[in-house]
Each structure stands twice: as C-alpha cells, then as structure tokens.
Design an enzyme around this catalytic site. Structure first.
Site, mmCIF file in Angstrom:
data_model
loop_
_atom_site.group_PDB
_atom_site.id
_atom_site.type_symbol
_atom_site.label_atom_id
_atom_site.label_comp_id
_atom_site.label_asym_id
_atom_site.label_seq_id
_atom_site.Cartn_x
_atom_site.Cartn_y
_atom_site.Cartn_z
ATOM 1 N N GLU A 9 0.827 -1.209 0.000
ATOM 2 C CA GLU A 9 0.000 0.000 0.000
ATOM 3 C C GLU A 9 0.861 1.259 0.000
ATOM 4 O O GLU A 9 1.781 1.398 0.794
ATOM 5 C CB GLU A 9 -0.911 -0.010 1.235
ATOM 6 C CG GLU A 9 -1.836 1.189 1.354
ATOM 7 C CD GLU A 9 -2.913 1.202 0.281
ATOM 8 O OE1 GLU A 9 -3.552 2.257 0.115
ATOM 9 O OE2 GLU A 9 -3.122 0.165 -0.379
ATOM 10 N N GLN A 68 -7.109 -6.295 -5.725
ATOM 11 C CA GLN A 68 -7.306 -6.681 -4.326
ATOM 12 C C GLN A 68 -8.399 -5.857 -3.658
ATOM 13 O O GLN A 68 -8.423 -4.630 -3.767
ATOM 14 C CB GLN A 68 -6.010 -6.526 -3.531
ATOM 15 C CG GLN A 68 -6.118 -7.097 -2.114
ATOM 16 C CD GLN A 68 -4.841 -6.926 -1.316
ATOM 17 O OE1 GLN A 68 -4.562 -5.851 -0.818
ATOM 18 N NE2 GLN A 68 -4.070 -8.010 -1.180
ATOM 19 N N CYS A 98 -3.564 -6.870 6.213
ATOM 20 C CA CYS A 98 -3.091 -5.521 6.524
ATOM 21 C C CYS A 98 -3.056 -5.296 8.038
ATOM 22 O O CYS A 98 -4.064 -5.480 8.729
ATOM 23 C CB CYS A 98 -3.991 -4.482 5.875
ATOM 24 S SG CYS A 98 -3.477 -2.775 6.217
ATOM 25 N N ASN A 199 5.443 -15.618 1.723
ATOM 26 C CA ASN A 199 5.775 -14.196 1.649
ATOM 27 C C ASN A 199 6.469 -13.761 2.940
ATOM 28 O O ASN A 199 6.110 -14.213 4.020
ATOM 29 C CB ASN A 199 4.477 -13.395 1.437
ATOM 30 C CG ASN A 199 4.673 -11.888 1.497
ATOM 31 O OD1 ASN A 199 3.918 -11.191 2.147
ATOM 32 N ND2 ASN A 199 5.666 -11.365 0.817
ATOM 33 N N GLY A 200 7.483 -12.903 2.790
ATOM 34 C CA GLY A 200 8.124 -12.305 3.954
ATOM 35 C C GLY A 200 9.617 -12.547 4.044
ATOM 36 O O GLY A 200 10.069 -13.693 4.026
ATOM 37 N N ARG A 224 9.452 -6.004 -0.246
ATOM 38 C CA ARG A 224 10.535 -5.032 -0.069
ATOM 39 C C ARG A 224 11.835 -5.488 -0.727
ATOM 40 O O ARG A 224 12.610 -4.660 -1.217
ATOM 41 C CB ARG A 224 10.753 -4.793 1.427
ATOM 42 C CG ARG A 224 9.582 -4.080 2.119
ATOM 43 C CD ARG A 224 9.785 -3.990 3.620
ATOM 44 N NE ARG A 224 9.847 -5.320 4.231
ATOM 45 C CZ ARG A 224 10.321 -5.567 5.445
ATOM 46 N NH1 ARG A 224 10.796 -4.566 6.176
ATOM 47 N NH2 ARG A 224 10.328 -6.791 5.936
#
Length: 322
Positions: A9, A68, A98, A199-200, A224
């Site tokens: 976001e 999304q 989120c 993810n992560g 990221r």
C-alpha cells in the site's frame, strides 16, 4: 514456480508495477487494496487503482494484475468482486493481512483473522459472485496476536472455494520485524490442496531457497526485497536454472529511478513530485550505496527542476568515475 509482486500500500502502484515487471522475472502482480464498506463502488475507483483493467488486466510487459479488495462484510465484498470481474479483472485477491490500526479498527485486514467463520463467508460469497474462470485468492498473515488459529484460518478460506492463499509468515503483532516464520507455512499443505504462496523477508536468492525449503511452498511473493533489488526475480530464476547472472549495475537502476521521476512530473502534484523517487531510494539504499548518496542529495529538494538538476549531476559524476 512463480514469483509474485506484493501489493504494498502506497508503494506498489501502477507505475511501479510497470517498471518492475519491465525488468523481468515477475509472474503476477496484485494491486493496492480497494477499500470496501457497505456500497457498490463506481467503476472509476477500480480503474484508478488498477488502470491495467483497460489493457486486458496486464502491465505493459504482459504480466497479469489481480485486483485486491479489503473489507469485512460478505455482501458488499461479493458485489464489488463481481463488478471488478465485469470490468476485466483477471483475478480477485482479498486482503486479510493488513496490520494498519486504522484499517483494523474498521473491521478490515488482519483483525479478521480472529474470525475464521467470517473469512469463510466472505470468500464463499465472492467465489459465488465471480465467474469460475476468474481466480479468487486471499492474502493472510499467520494470525492476529499469534499463530494458534492458522490451521483453522487456512481451512476456512480453502473450503470456501479460494483458488490460492498467500501467507505473510508473521502475525499482525509481529508487524514487519524479522524473522519471517517460514516453517509454520509447511503445515498448510496438510490442510488444503490449493496453492500456498510464501511471503516475507526474501531479500536474496539464498533467502528464497531457505524460504522454499522451510515453507515447502513452490511459489513465493516478493515485496521489499524486490524494491531494494529490482532484478531479484530475474536473479532467482537464473539461480534455479543454473545460469550465471550478473546483477544490474547502479547505472541501470538509475535509469529506472529517472523513469519513475519523469512519470511523477506528469502525474503528481508539483509539491509531491519528488515523493515517489525518495521513497524508492529509501529501499534501494539497502543494496546500493549510490542510492544512499543520491537520497542524501535530494531528500530536502522539492521542485522538479531542483531534483532534475541533482539527478543530472549524479549521473555526470558516475560517468566521470567510470
């Protein structure tokens, strides 16, 4: 094996999706979330957050973009999913991850992970409202305060008819603090047969390999790490295929930064024109010392002419050094 670009976001908007997918290696993108409350949103909202709808739902490089939705009411979520599909969305993703307090306060995002039965109903109604050919997926975390309900969450979403689940391997309470608990994702494969995407904390090909080994997931979502190394997806795929890979030079990355700045001049208000590249340099400086130098040079500049002059000066210094 697929690599997905995370829906960050305020960071990964259409212009960033276009830039990163042009570099290569990315198989799917997901938009920033469309906030759903209690009403059917007008088409312009979907087009604003997903302009790729006018291009067969793909970036200029041909990479599909899932739209999304974020909300906590099954009916409106289903209604808006149907509208997104009618506008040309190639896939509908659902944000149950989120961690932002302002989102959670209004019954959206990761707070819903404490209500697996509600997650089930949301996905079930969305799946029924969307043509079978269009995937309905979900993005979650390990849980809200802890991961004790992860199996229940996965079962609820899977049994409702979701086509895939992406799991950010941290709880809401973890935020973005390392580490990502990839090993906890392995249990998901015993609960469901649908794809689980990990993810992560994937910043390098080595991280990717460890993530896959611990999570037992075939596909991985990059966030990221891909902003810090725009060619990370390409490098990962080269490593997997056994082909030697030469990382992009700073000069190549700088061309992308300049392209983003040119787009910002055209599409941002004058007072915000420097925001996108300052934000991106904040990620790039993790991997490129030159990004730190450039960030320090422009961080207090506000006008397009001043920032352009700093970019030109930085480029000239690189040419002289070369």
């Amino acid at each position: 094996m697929q690599l997905h670009l995370a829906p960050m976001e305020g960071v990964v908007n259409a212009r960033m999706r276009a830039l990163l997918t042009a570099v290569g290696g990315i198989d799917r993108c997901i938009t920033e979330f469309v906030r759903i409350s209690d009403q059917l949103l007008p088409p312009r909202v979907f087009y604003r957050l997903c302009p790729e709808l006018t291009e067969a739902g793909c970036t200029p490089s041909g990479v599909p973009v899932y739209l999304q939705l974020l909300g906590g009411e099954p009916g409106p979520m289903a209604e808006n999913a149907a509208r997104a599909a009618s506008l040309g969305a190639v896939g509908i993703d659902t944000n149950f991850g989120c961690p932002a307090k302002c989102v959670n306060r209004h019954r959206g995002g990761s707070v819903l992970l404490d209500e697996p039965e509600l997650l089930h109903q949301i996905i079930k109604e969305m799946r029924a409202a969307v043509p079978a050919a269009i995937p309905v997926t979900a993005k979650i975390r390990l849980g809200f305060k802890d991961s004790s309900r992860l199996a229940e969450i996965i079962a609820a979403i899977s049994e409702a008819g979701a086509d895939a689940i992406t799991i950010h391997a941290r709880t809401k309470e973890d935020g973005y603090k390392p580490p990502a608990h990839w090993s906890l994702l392995a249990q998901a494969h015993n609960i469901t047969n649908i794809p689980i995407i990990a993810n992560g904390e994937v910043w390098s090909p080595d991280d990717f390999q460890r993530c896959r080994a611990e999570s037992q997931c075939r596909d991985v979502m990059l966030g990221r790490g891909l902003l810090a190394r725009p060619d990370l997806a390409l490098e990962i795929k080269s490593v997997l295929s056994g082909v030697p890979y030469q990382r992009n030079s700073w000069a190549a990355i700088l061309r992308l930064v300049n392209a983003l700045f040119e787009d910002s001049i055209l599409n941002c208000a004058p007072r915000h024109v420097g925001g996108p590249i300052k934000q991106w340099l904040g990620y790039l400086r993790r991997e490129y010392r030159e990004a730190q130098t450039l960030f320090e040079r422009i961080k207090r500049l506000n006008t397009a002419s001043d920032i352009q002059a700093a970019l030109d000066e930085h480029r000239s210094c690189l040419q002289i050094a070369a």
